[in-house]
Enzyme design. Structure first.
Site, PDB file in Angstrom:
ATOM      1  N   HIS A  36      26.744  88.841 -13.648  1.00  0.00           N
ATOM      2  CA  HIS A  36      26.632  89.481 -12.337  1.00  0.00           C
ATOM      3  C   HIS A  36      27.378  88.751 -11.230  1.00  0.00           C
ATOM      4  O   HIS A  36      27.486  89.270 -10.125  1.00  0.00           O
ATOM      5  CB  HIS A  36      25.159  89.630 -11.936  1.00  0.00           C
TER       6      HIS A  36
HETATM    7  C1  UD1 Z   1      22.266  88.194  -5.215  1.00  0.00           C
HETATM    8  C2  UD1 Z   1      22.483  86.713  -4.841  1.00  0.00           C
HETATM    9  C3  UD1 Z   1      22.769  85.914  -6.098  1.00  0.00           C
HETATM   10  C4  UD1 Z   1      21.700  86.134  -7.141  1.00  0.00           C
HETATM   11  C5  UD1 Z   1      21.572  87.628  -7.408  1.00  0.00           C
HETATM   12  C6  UD1 Z   1      20.528  87.937  -8.435  1.00  0.00           C
HETATM   13  C7  UD1 Z   1      23.555  86.297  -2.657  1.00  0.00           C
HETATM   14  C8  UD1 Z   1      24.801  85.881  -1.994  1.00  0.00           C
HETATM   15  N1  UD1 Z   1      23.650  86.562  -3.978  1.00  0.00           N
HETATM   16  O1  UD1 Z   1      23.483  88.686  -5.756  1.00  0.00           O
HETATM   17  O2  UD1 Z   1      22.804  84.545  -5.773  1.00  0.00           O
HETATM   18  O3  UD1 Z   1      22.055  85.464  -8.327  1.00  0.00           O
HETATM   19  O4  UD1 Z   1      21.232  88.281  -6.177  1.00  0.00           O
HETATM   20  O5  UD1 Z   1      20.494  89.279  -8.736  1.00  0.00           O
HETATM   21  O6  UD1 Z   1      22.531  86.376  -2.014  1.00  0.00           O
HETATM   22  N2  UD1 Z   1      22.405  96.403  -5.660  1.00  0.00           N
HETATM   23  C9  UD1 Z   1      21.704  97.480  -6.096  1.00  0.00           C
HETATM   24  N3  UD1 Z   1      20.326  97.440  -6.028  1.00  0.00           N
HETATM   25  C10 UD1 Z   1      19.654  96.367  -5.531  1.00  0.00           C
HETATM   26  C11 UD1 Z   1      20.397  95.265  -5.089  1.00  0.00           C
HETATM   27  C12 UD1 Z   1      21.761  95.294  -5.150  1.00  0.00           C
HETATM   28  O7  UD1 Z   1      22.255  98.460  -6.545  1.00  0.00           O
HETATM   29  O8  UD1 Z   1      18.407  96.389  -5.515  1.00  0.00           O
HETATM   30  C13 UD1 Z   1      23.888  96.429  -5.775  1.00  0.00           C
HETATM   31  C14 UD1 Z   1      24.558  96.913  -4.515  1.00  0.00           C
HETATM   32  O9  UD1 Z   1      25.698  97.591  -4.898  1.00  0.00           O
HETATM   33  C15 UD1 Z   1      24.968  95.619  -3.837  1.00  0.00           C
HETATM   34  C16 UD1 Z   1      25.287  94.732  -5.011  1.00  0.00           C
HETATM   35  O10 UD1 Z   1      24.350  95.113  -6.017  1.00  0.00           O
HETATM   36  O11 UD1 Z   1      26.023  95.788  -2.959  1.00  0.00           O
HETATM   37  C17 UD1 Z   1      25.160  93.276  -4.716  1.00  0.00           C
HETATM   38  O12 UD1 Z   1      23.849  92.986  -4.195  1.00  0.00           O
HETATM   39  P1  UD1 Z   1      23.649  91.682  -3.290  1.00  0.00           P
HETATM   40  O13 UD1 Z   1      22.231  91.555  -2.873  1.00  0.00           O
HETATM   41  O14 UD1 Z   1      24.679  91.643  -2.231  1.00  0.00           O
HETATM   42  O15 UD1 Z   1      24.027  90.501  -4.245  1.00  0.00           O
HETATM   43  P2  UD1 Z   1      23.786  90.238  -5.810  1.00  0.00           P
HETATM   44  O16 UD1 Z   1      25.073  90.398  -6.524  1.00  0.00           O
HETATM   45  O17 UD1 Z   1      22.598  90.977  -6.321  1.00  0.00           O
END
Ligand code: UD1
Length: 364
Positions: free
Chosen positions: A204
């Site tokens: 991820h």
């Molecule tokens: C975040 C953390 C990372 C952690 C990871 C665990 C930061 C910078 N990163 O990364 O350290 O290892 O969580 O999962 O804080 N999305 C969904 N549903 C959700 C959440 C996210 O679809 O419930 C998708 C969205 O497209 C979003 C993308 O995932 O834009 C990234 O989500 P984001 O919270 O920005 O970061 P993670 O990659 O999940």
């Protein structure tokens, strides 16, 4: 004292839960705020249910966005909440955007601030989490280190000895407390898997999944490995669309994200785990399961030195040769000191003694 605990995304929940419990057992008034950084039921609700975490007292609903948007939304929503709740102490965990956002707000507002999982360093500034870790530590009063290397990093950065507390790993508290329930989860039967006969993969990190060329190269390596050991890949939402675009080789089975108990069970029975996660490097070390980390560096070197983790980088040929070596000759299981299931008890002792001794005026 009144303690405000912060959680925002999947890897936070299993870290905050044992700390909340240990504080409450000692009579602290504990409130939980969920920033809403993660919001899908598969990334949240199932973890609250599996871990028996009560519904958050406050929900900030910030959702996804760029780093600035997400961090800024947490800060803007958290600031008035702090004023309203007026805690003596705020506890943040891990290294996500919600962690640093609430840390910055707290540091300026006045309550004491504790960082659980302080001192981890990858020294890779291209990782957003590295920025979050360093900044959060810098503004924290209590630096709760999971391992001696983390405490040493903090000393080398000039923190005072009285700020640094080597307490052990709270993620392992939760793992050990739930292992029997996890083993009874039934996920292996549901997926038709046999213990010791599959590999488990998670991907991820932006550095691995955001660039289609890099992701394609990783999947090619995984496809080769799957020829020897079939692979199961629970898909993080960040990677979901991108995996479809790039195409997944045969032998790699994509499944939805797993809940906490199911995922522990999947790790515990895996022949090998391939991951770019931080927490999974620790859980596999505690379980004694071989782990190959698909990154060039780790902020958790103790899992390599004293655990079952091997760094393979992101070069496909090196990944394949590393996995082959690990399958032929698995690393001996060892568990680091203080990864004993009692880290949160030590944390609660440190925090309550520190809060009682603090001469800082209580915020009004
Ligand atoms: C975040 C953390 C990372 C952690 C990871 C665990 C930061 C910078 N990163 O990364 O350290 O290892 O969580 O999962 O804080 N999305 C969904 N549903 C959700 C959440 C996210 O679809 O419930 C998708 C969205 O497209 C979003 C993308 O995932 O834009 C990234 O989500 P984001 O919270 O920005 O970061 P993670 O990659 O999940």
């Amino acid at each position: 004292p009144r303690v405000l605990c912060v959680a925002g995304a999947r890897p936070n929940y299993m870290k905050i839960k044992p700390v909340m419990d240990a504080l409450e057992r000692r009579g602290a008034e504990v409130l939980l705020v969920h920033t809403g950084q993660h919001y899908d039921p598969a990334m949240n609700d199932v973890f609250f249910a599996d871990l028996g975490i009560r519904p958050p007292d406050r929900f900030l609903g910030v959702g996804s966005g760029t780093h600035a948007e997400q961090t800024g939304r947490v800060m803007t929503a958290f600031e008035p909440l702090l004023g309203e709740v007026s805690p003596d102490l705020v506890v943040v965990v891990g290294d996500i955007n919600s962690t640093v956002a609430c840390a910055l707000v707290t540091a300026k507002a006045g309550p004491l601030l504790a960082h659980v999982e302080a001192g981890l360093r990858s020294r890779d500034w291209s990782m957003p989490e590295e920025v979050n870790r360093v900044v959060t530590d810098r503004v924290s009063d209590f630096l709760l280190a999971p391992s001696p290397d983390a405490a040493e990093n903090l000393r080398a950065e000039g923190y005072r000895d009285d700020q640094i507390h080597l307490v052990g790993n709270v993620m392992i508290d939760t793992l050990l407390a739930n292992l029997d329930r996890a083993k009874a989860s039934g996920i292996l039967d549901r997926y038709g898997l046999t213990r010791g006969e599959y590999g488990l993969v998670t991907l991820h990190r932006p550095a691995n999944v955001d660039d289609p060329e890099i992701l394609a190269a990783l999947l090619k390596a995984l496809g080769e490995i799957a020829g020897r050991c079939p692979l199961l890949l629970p898909v993080h939402p960040r990677a979901a669309g991108r995996l479809g675009d790039v195409g997944v080789p045969g032998g790699i089975r994509l499944v939805p994200p797993a809940g906490y108990l199911d995922f522990i069970a999947l790790q515990d029975s895996a022949r090998v785990v391939l991951t770019d996660s931080g927490g999974i490097q620790e859980e596999t070390t505690a379980l004694g399961v071989p782990c190959v980390t698909l990154r060039d560096n780790t902020e958790r070197p103790i899992t390599v030195e004293q655990g079952t983790n091997v760094l393979a980088g992101r070069d496909p040929a090196r990944i394949v040769s590393t996995v082959n070596r690990v399958l032929d000759d698995p690393p001996a299981p060892r568990r680091p000191e203080l990864w004993d299931g009692r880290a949160s008890e030590r944390i609660a002792d440190v925090l309550l003694a520190g809060a009682a001794a603090s001469t800082r005026p209580r915020p009004t």
